[in-house]
Design an enzyme around this catalytic site. Structure first.
Site, PDB file in Angstrom:
ATOM      1  N   GLU A  68      42.280 -10.556  90.529  1.00 36.04           N
ATOM      2  CA  GLU A  68      41.694 -11.770  91.115  1.00 36.04           C
ATOM      3  C   GLU A  68      41.926 -11.813  92.621  1.00 36.04           C
ATOM      4  O   GLU A  68      41.031 -12.188  93.382  1.00 36.04           O
ATOM      5  CB  GLU A  68      42.310 -13.013  90.464  1.00 36.04           C
ATOM      6  CG  GLU A  68      41.873 -13.212  89.029  1.00 36.04           C
ATOM      7  CD  GLU A  68      42.535 -14.393  88.369  1.00 36.04           C
ATOM      8  OE1 GLU A  68      41.967 -14.911  87.408  1.00 36.04           O
ATOM      9  OE2 GLU A  68      43.636 -14.802  88.796  1.00 36.04           O
ATOM     10  N   LYS A 113      44.484 -29.801  87.922  1.00 34.11           N
ATOM     11  CA  LYS A 113      44.957 -28.740  88.821  1.00 34.11           C
ATOM     12  C   LYS A 113      45.044 -29.198  90.270  1.00 34.11           C
ATOM     13  O   LYS A 113      45.531 -28.459  91.126  1.00 34.11           O
ATOM     14  CB  LYS A 113      44.024 -27.530  88.743  1.00 34.11           C
ATOM     15  CG  LYS A 113      43.589 -27.130  87.346  1.00 34.11           C
ATOM     16  CD  LYS A 113      44.758 -26.652  86.519  1.00 34.11           C
ATOM     17  CE  LYS A 113      44.358 -26.174  85.139  1.00 34.11           C
ATOM     18  NZ  LYS A 113      43.554 -24.985  85.122  1.00 34.11           N
ATOM     19  N   LYS A 134      47.995 -18.836  90.771  1.00 33.30           N
ATOM     20  CA  LYS A 134      47.104 -18.186  89.825  1.00 33.30           C
ATOM     21  C   LYS A 134      47.908 -17.155  89.037  1.00 33.30           C
ATOM     22  O   LYS A 134      48.983 -16.759  89.459  1.00 33.30           O
ATOM     23  CB  LYS A 134      45.934 -17.518  90.562  1.00 33.30           C
ATOM     24  CG  LYS A 134      44.952 -18.569  91.101  1.00 33.30           C
ATOM     25  CD  LYS A 134      43.726 -17.985  91.767  1.00 33.30           C
ATOM     26  CE  LYS A 134      42.973 -16.974  90.973  1.00 33.30           C
ATOM     27  NZ  LYS A 134      42.556 -17.447  89.627  1.00 33.30           N
ATOM     28  N   GLY A 135      47.354 -16.776  87.875  1.00 35.74           N
ATOM     29  CA  GLY A 135      48.053 -15.778  87.076  1.00 35.74           C
ATOM     30  C   GLY A 135      48.590 -16.314  85.769  1.00 35.74           C
ATOM     31  O   GLY A 135      49.291 -15.601  85.054  1.00 35.74           O
ATOM     32  N   SER A 183      39.645 -20.081  81.502  1.00 34.82           N
ATOM     33  CA  SER A 183      38.785 -20.885  80.634  1.00 34.82           C
ATOM     34  C   SER A 183      37.700 -21.647  81.383  1.00 34.82           C
ATOM     35  O   SER A 183      36.807 -22.219  80.762  1.00 34.82           O
ATOM     36  CB  SER A 183      39.663 -21.863  79.836  1.00 34.82           C
ATOM     37  OG  SER A 183      40.390 -22.680  80.731  1.00 34.82           O
ATOM     38  N   GLY A 205      38.973 -19.622  88.709  1.00 37.94           N
ATOM     39  CA  GLY A 205      39.778 -20.790  88.360  1.00 37.94           C
ATOM     40  C   GLY A 205      41.124 -20.743  89.064  1.00 37.94           C
ATOM     41  O   GLY A 205      41.404 -19.834  89.858  1.00 37.94           O
ATOM     42  N   GLY A 231      46.991 -16.536  83.282  1.00 41.49           N
ATOM     43  CA  GLY A 231      46.422 -15.604  82.299  1.00 41.49           C
ATOM     44  C   GLY A 231      46.728 -14.154  82.651  1.00 41.49           C
ATOM     45  O   GLY A 231      46.111 -13.236  82.095  1.00 41.49           O
ATOM     46  N   ASP A 288      45.516 -22.272  88.477  1.00 37.60           N
ATOM     47  CA  ASP A 288      46.470 -23.048  87.690  1.00 37.60           C
ATOM     48  C   ASP A 288      46.899 -24.310  88.426  1.00 37.60           C
ATOM     49  O   ASP A 288      47.217 -25.324  87.809  1.00 37.60           O
ATOM     50  CB  ASP A 288      47.694 -22.173  87.368  1.00 37.60           C
ATOM     51  CG  ASP A 288      47.288 -20.978  86.520  1.00 37.60           C
ATOM     52  OD1 ASP A 288      46.741 -21.200  85.432  1.00 37.60           O
ATOM     53  OD2 ASP A 288      47.471 -19.832  86.972  1.00 37.60           O
TER      54      ASP A 288
HETATM   55  O1  LIG Z   1      45.329 -15.263  85.342  1.00 34.27           O
HETATM   56  C1  LIG Z   1      44.564 -16.194  85.177  1.00 34.27           C
HETATM   57  C2  LIG Z   1      43.833 -16.840  86.241  1.00 34.27           C
HETATM   58  O2  LIG Z   1      44.513 -16.929  87.457  1.00 34.27           O
HETATM   59  C3  LIG Z   1      43.102 -18.121  85.896  1.00 34.27           C
HETATM   60  O3  LIG Z   1      42.095 -18.258  86.853  1.00 34.27           O
HETATM   61  C4  LIG Z   1      43.987 -19.338  85.912  1.00 34.27           C
HETATM   62  O4  LIG Z   1      45.022 -19.154  84.999  1.00 34.27           O
HETATM   63  C5  LIG Z   1      43.206 -20.613  85.570  1.00 34.27           C
HETATM   64  O5  LIG Z   1      42.693 -20.548  84.304  1.00 34.27           O
HETATM   65  P1  LIG Z   1      41.989 -21.784  83.598  1.00 34.27           P
HETATM   66  O6  LIG Z   1      40.645 -21.947  84.227  1.00 34.27           O
HETATM   67  O7  LIG Z   1      41.927 -21.392  82.143  1.00 34.27           O
HETATM   68  O8  LIG Z   1      42.863 -22.974  83.810  1.00 34.27           O
END
Ligand SMILES: O=C[C@H](O)[C@H](O)[C@H](O)COP(=O)(O)O
Length: 267
Positions: free
Chosen positions: A121, A139, A112-113, A45, A100, A115, A102
């Protein structure tokens, strides 16, 4: 690539969204340099704000650049922004990848992951001369797993999931589970056709994420682990007060006053 650009992401209406935008814009301004021609685009996001800021650099700057996606989502972002799409098999060397996270610890190890995009990535992070992380203040952490409690995302070959799940339980994560889909019966299936296990480990193990990463990665059936160790050059965190905290790979911590409050006008 010409013409009026569509809106990539609506203006933020919450402080968290505004903090993501602040981090993304600051990182793009500093790391997506005019001479860079191959750019990796992360997932999640926060990344739409990265693409928004890259588009704002203008068609002249972007016309001979190619953008490499880390997921279906980021491929759509690139295409909708009318940027040129490439893939990592055509461009195995990337100037900069911005993504991005987590959670990020004090030495820039990341979970990460969340999503389920961490395989692609990680490939794009490793292919990049410079890997930059962007996130909101939630984060920014000292030890991985303190804020992001659902566990380390582990992408596994479908047929091997039950065996790997048992292995991971014995490795010290009895609470590890197969990630289930929200609006579909059954498990989450990644962009690569695999399953994901979420494995929470005790803090003692999370304090040494590199050792944990190597142990999990050795399990046959594991495709990739959502622990990114020693990869990022810098992590940008948008703060509630409109500043940006930058953690550098050499341990430096910088505070950037963006000069603009992230608090959206509508709140
Ligand atoms: O698999 C998803 C990725 O690693 C994202 O970069 C991670 O989940 C961060 O996502 P967000 O910017 O929505 O917090």
């Amino acid at each position: 690539m010409g013409g009026v650009h569509p809106e990539i992401v609506p203006p933020p209406t919450t402080v968290i969204e505004a903090s993501k935008r602040l981090a993304a814009w600051t990182a793009v301004d500093r790391h997506v340099l005019p001479e860079y021609k191959v750019i990796g685009i992360g997932s999640g996001s926060t990344v739409p704000y990265v693409v928004e800021r890259i588009v704002a650099q203008g068609p002249e700057r972007n016309k001979d650049r190619v953008f490499i996606p880390t997921s279906f989502q980021s491929k759509e972002l690139i295409v909708n922004a009318q940027l040129l799409l490439g893939d990592v098999d055509q461009y195995p060397v990337i100037d900069v990848t911005i993504d991005g996270a987590d959670e990020v610890d004090e030495t820039l190890n990341c979970i990460k992951g969340g999503g389920a995009c961490h395989l692609r990535e990680k490939v794009l992070a490793e292919a990049a001369d410079t890997f930059i992380v962007v996130a909101d203040y939630r984060k920014n952490s000292d030890v991985l797993g303190r804020n992001f409690t659902q566990g380390v995302p582990i992408e596994v070959a479908q047929f091997a999931y039950a065996k790997v799940l048992q292995n991971v339980h014995l490795l010290g994560s009895p609470g590890a589970v197969l990630r289930m889909a929200k609006s579909k019966a059954g498990p989450v299936v990644t962009d690569n056709g695999n399953f994901v296990i979420d494995a929470p480990f005790p803090e003692e193990a999370m304090k040494d994420p590199y050792t944990l990463l190597t142990r999990i990665k050795m399990l046959t059936g594991v495709v990739e682990v959502g622990l990114f160790c020693h990869m990022a050059k810098a992590a940008y965190f948008g703060n509630q007060d409109g500043s940006v905290t930058v953690k550098w790979h050499d341990g430096r911590i910088e505070n950037v006053d963006s000069g603009s409050s992230p608090v959206p006008e509508s709140t």
